[in-house]
Design a protein around this motif. Structure first.
Motif, PDB file in Angstrom:
ATOM      1  N   THR A  52       0.538  -1.315  -0.322  1.00 42.17           N
ATOM      2  CA  THR A  52      -0.082   0.182  -0.110  1.00 42.17           C
ATOM      3  C   THR A  52       0.923   1.094  -0.181  1.00 42.17           C
ATOM      4  O   THR A  52       0.469   2.144  -0.737  1.00 42.17           O
ATOM      5  CB  THR A  52      -0.441  -0.336   1.319  1.00 42.17           C
ATOM      6  OG1 THR A  52      -1.914  -1.795   0.885  1.00 42.17           O
ATOM      7  CG2 THR A  52      -1.958   1.045   1.248  1.00 42.17           C
ATOM      8  N   GLY A  53       2.206   1.652   0.800  1.00 44.13           N
ATOM      9  CA  GLY A  53       2.448   2.123   0.758  1.00 44.13           C
ATOM     10  C   GLY A  53       3.518   2.605  -0.628  1.00 44.13           C
ATOM     11  O   GLY A  53       3.689   4.026  -0.895  1.00 44.13           O
ATOM     12  N   THR A  54       4.139   1.388  -1.087  1.00 48.74           N
ATOM     13  CA  THR A  54       4.398   1.324  -2.353  1.00 48.74           C
ATOM     14  C   THR A  54       3.554   2.018  -3.615  1.00 48.74           C
ATOM     15  O   THR A  54       4.528   3.277  -4.445  1.00 48.74           O
ATOM     16  CB  THR A  54       5.330   0.174  -2.584  1.00 48.74           C
ATOM     17  OG1 THR A  54       6.157  -0.177  -1.689  1.00 48.74           O
ATOM     18  CG2 THR A  54       6.114  -0.019  -4.459  1.00 48.74           C
ATOM     19  N   ALA A  55       2.487   1.766  -3.572  1.00 48.32           N
ATOM     20  CA  ALA A  55       1.230   2.248  -4.443  1.00 48.32           C
ATOM     21  C   ALA A  55       1.398   4.186  -4.162  1.00 48.32           C
ATOM     22  O   ALA A  55       1.258   4.600  -5.324  1.00 48.32           O
ATOM     23  CB  ALA A  55      -0.041   1.523  -4.085  1.00 48.32           C
ATOM     24  N   ASN A 141      -3.818   0.182  11.844  1.00 51.51           N
ATOM     25  CA  ASN A 141      -4.919  -0.601  10.404  1.00 51.51           C
ATOM     26  C   ASN A 141      -5.317   0.109   9.821  1.00 51.51           C
ATOM     27  O   ASN A 141      -6.046   0.345   8.785  1.00 51.51           O
ATOM     28  CB  ASN A 141      -5.050  -1.578  11.099  1.00 51.51           C
ATOM     29  CG  ASN A 141      -4.484  -2.732  11.505  1.00 51.51           C
ATOM     30  OD1 ASN A 141      -3.471  -3.720  10.335  1.00 51.51           O
ATOM     31  ND2 ASN A 141      -3.451  -3.292  12.697  1.00 51.51           N
ATOM     32  N   ALA A 142      -6.727   1.101  10.838  1.00 54.31           N
ATOM     33  CA  ALA A 142      -7.587   1.703  10.227  1.00 54.31           C
ATOM     34  C   ALA A 142      -7.449   2.846   9.339  1.00 54.31           C
ATOM     35  O   ALA A 142      -8.041   2.790   8.150  1.00 54.31           O
ATOM     36  CB  ALA A 142      -8.757   2.039  10.847  1.00 54.31           C
ATOM     37  N   GLY A 143      -6.102   3.396   9.793  1.00 48.01           N
ATOM     38  CA  GLY A 143      -5.076   4.269   8.742  1.00 48.01           C
ATOM     39  C   GLY A 143      -5.350   3.942   7.505  1.00 48.01           C
ATOM     40  O   GLY A 143      -4.755   4.529   6.557  1.00 48.01           O
ATOM     41  N   PHE A 144      -4.403   2.434   7.747  1.00 43.19           N
ATOM     42  CA  PHE A 144      -4.379   2.046   6.072  1.00 43.19           C
ATOM     43  C   PHE A 144      -5.324   2.282   5.589  1.00 43.19           C
ATOM     44  O   PHE A 144      -5.270   1.824   3.897  1.00 43.19           O
ATOM     45  CB  PHE A 144      -3.404   0.677   6.029  1.00 43.19           C
ATOM     46  CG  PHE A 144      -1.703   1.309   6.301  1.00 43.19           C
ATOM     47  CD1 PHE A 144      -1.311   1.413   4.858  1.00 43.19           C
ATOM     48  CD2 PHE A 144      -1.188   1.995   7.359  1.00 43.19           C
ATOM     49  CE1 PHE A 144       0.617   1.703   4.836  1.00 43.19           C
ATOM     50  CE2 PHE A 144       0.288   1.949   7.110  1.00 43.19           C
ATOM     51  CZ  PHE A 144       0.786   1.944   5.988  1.00 43.19           C
ATOM     52  N   LEU A 145      -6.238   1.741   5.891  1.00 46.60           N
ATOM     53  CA  LEU A 145      -6.843   1.603   4.633  1.00 46.60           C
ATOM     54  C   LEU A 145      -8.047   3.256   4.531  1.00 46.60           C
ATOM     55  O   LEU A 145      -7.966   3.078   2.890  1.00 46.60           O
ATOM     56  CB  LEU A 145      -8.740   0.982   5.657  1.00 46.60           C
ATOM     57  CG  LEU A 145      -9.852   1.310   5.250  1.00 46.60           C
ATOM     58  CD1 LEU A 145     -10.190   0.566   3.803  1.00 46.60           C
ATOM     59  CD2 LEU A 145     -11.023   0.882   5.962  1.00 46.60           C
ATOM     60  N   LYS A 250      11.018   6.713  -1.351  1.00 47.57           N
ATOM     61  CA  LYS A 250       9.345   8.095  -0.742  1.00 47.57           C
ATOM     62  C   LYS A 250       9.030   6.689   0.154  1.00 47.57           C
ATOM     63  O   LYS A 250       8.337   7.180   1.153  1.00 47.57           O
ATOM     64  CB  LYS A 250       8.860   8.207  -2.002  1.00 47.57           C
ATOM     65  CG  LYS A 250       9.627   9.123  -2.524  1.00 47.57           C
ATOM     66  CD  LYS A 250       8.584   9.614  -3.368  1.00 47.57           C
ATOM     67  CE  LYS A 250       9.555  10.603  -4.268  1.00 47.57           C
ATOM     68  NZ  LYS A 250       8.770  11.389  -5.543  1.00 47.57           N
ATOM     69  N   ALA A 251       8.542   5.400  -0.555  1.00 45.83           N
ATOM     70  CA  ALA A 251       7.532   4.955   0.269  1.00 45.83           C
ATOM     71  C   ALA A 251       8.586   4.049   2.254  1.00 45.83           C
ATOM     72  O   ALA A 251       7.916   3.803   2.875  1.00 45.83           O
ATOM     73  CB  ALA A 251       7.741   3.068  -0.543  1.00 45.83           C
TER      74      ALA A 251
END
Length: 257
Positions: A52-55, A141-145, A250-251
């Motif tokens: 997700t962070g890489t995206a 976890n919800a932050g990554f949603l 950046k990720a």
């Protein structure tokens, strides 16, 4: 295996761009004969967050967003208990776990719930953070949603589509499942286990697609070797750039404020 009371594991070692160890040990399910191998699927849990962070970093590298952007630029209805925080929280804050929550605060209310992703974000906005904004690290976890929902608004693709089309498929991760719902009927899948009264018992695989960008991916060490090789080789796999090196940097090191 003995110390952690697990029926099986798979191990991968990559050195100098080459796989030097790729092997399964033990069994897919306690008490059954099928063995773990390099193609056995395991839920990779929060390693999903790295995808997700890489995206997000790939999208920033393409000039479509910035980690400094406020979440409300993409999710105008985003709320938090403190209206000022809701208006000023950035993508960096979201993926750096510095929104003020204690680690796992409220997270497991969402786990395997029947809430939709939109409802999870709504409930997330109702929780009072335990700490002041940007003062303490707390795993969220919800932050990554939220990050995954922003990826959809920025790219025009769902989080699932982006991860599959831009990372999983180009890296030829043909055994990788992006959503937990895909585990139903999957072959060579390690069973989920837990301890009950001192005994190792099989439990259903968790279904967490409502918070997928935090933890939903399942993969094998064979497939994950492609991901590791690309990260260690400046984003290249089989001579082709899949992830720009600037996006990898950046990720791994989001900017601080």
């Amino acid at each position: 295996l003995g110390e952690w009371q697990m029926p099986g594991v798979a191990v991968l070692v990559v050195k100098d761009g080459q796989v030097v160890v790729q092997k399964g040990y033990g069994f897919l399910e306690n008490g059954k004969p099928e063995k773990v191998d390099e193609n056995t699927l395991f839920m990779i849990a929060s390693n999903t967050k790295a995808f997700t962070g890489t995206a997000l970093a790939m999208l920033e590298n393409e000039g479509k967003c910035s980690f400094d952007d406020k979440v409300r630029k993409y999710l105008p209805d985003f709320t938090m208990k403190d209206p000022w925080v809701a208006a000023n929280i950035t993508l960096t804050d979201i993926v750096s776990h510095r929104v003020g929550m204690e680690t796992f605060q409220g997270d497991f209310m969402y786990w395997e719930s029947d809430l939709t992703s939109d409802e999870v974000m709504q409930k997330f906005g109702m929780i009072k953070p335990q700490y002041e904004f940007r003062t303490k690290w707390g795993y969220c976890n919800a932050g990554f949603l939220v990050a995954g929902e922003c990826i959809e608004k920025i790219s025009g693709l769902t989080w699932e589509q982006f991860i599959r089309d831009r990372i999983v498929n180009p890296l030829e991760m043909t055994r990788t499942l992006v959503m937990t719902s895909e585990t139903a009927g999957a072959t060579n899948l390690a069973a989920a286990h837990t301890m009950v009264d001192g005994n190792l018992v099989v439990i259903p695989h968790c279904q967490i697609d409502n918070i997928a960008p935090a933890a939903s991916i399942s993969s094998s060490v064979s497939d994950m070797s492609h991901w590791v090789i690309a990260l260690l080789d400046s984003g290249y796999y089989k001579g082709k750039e899949v992830i720009p090196f600037d996006a990898i940097k950046k990720a791994q090191y989001p900017r601080s404020i």
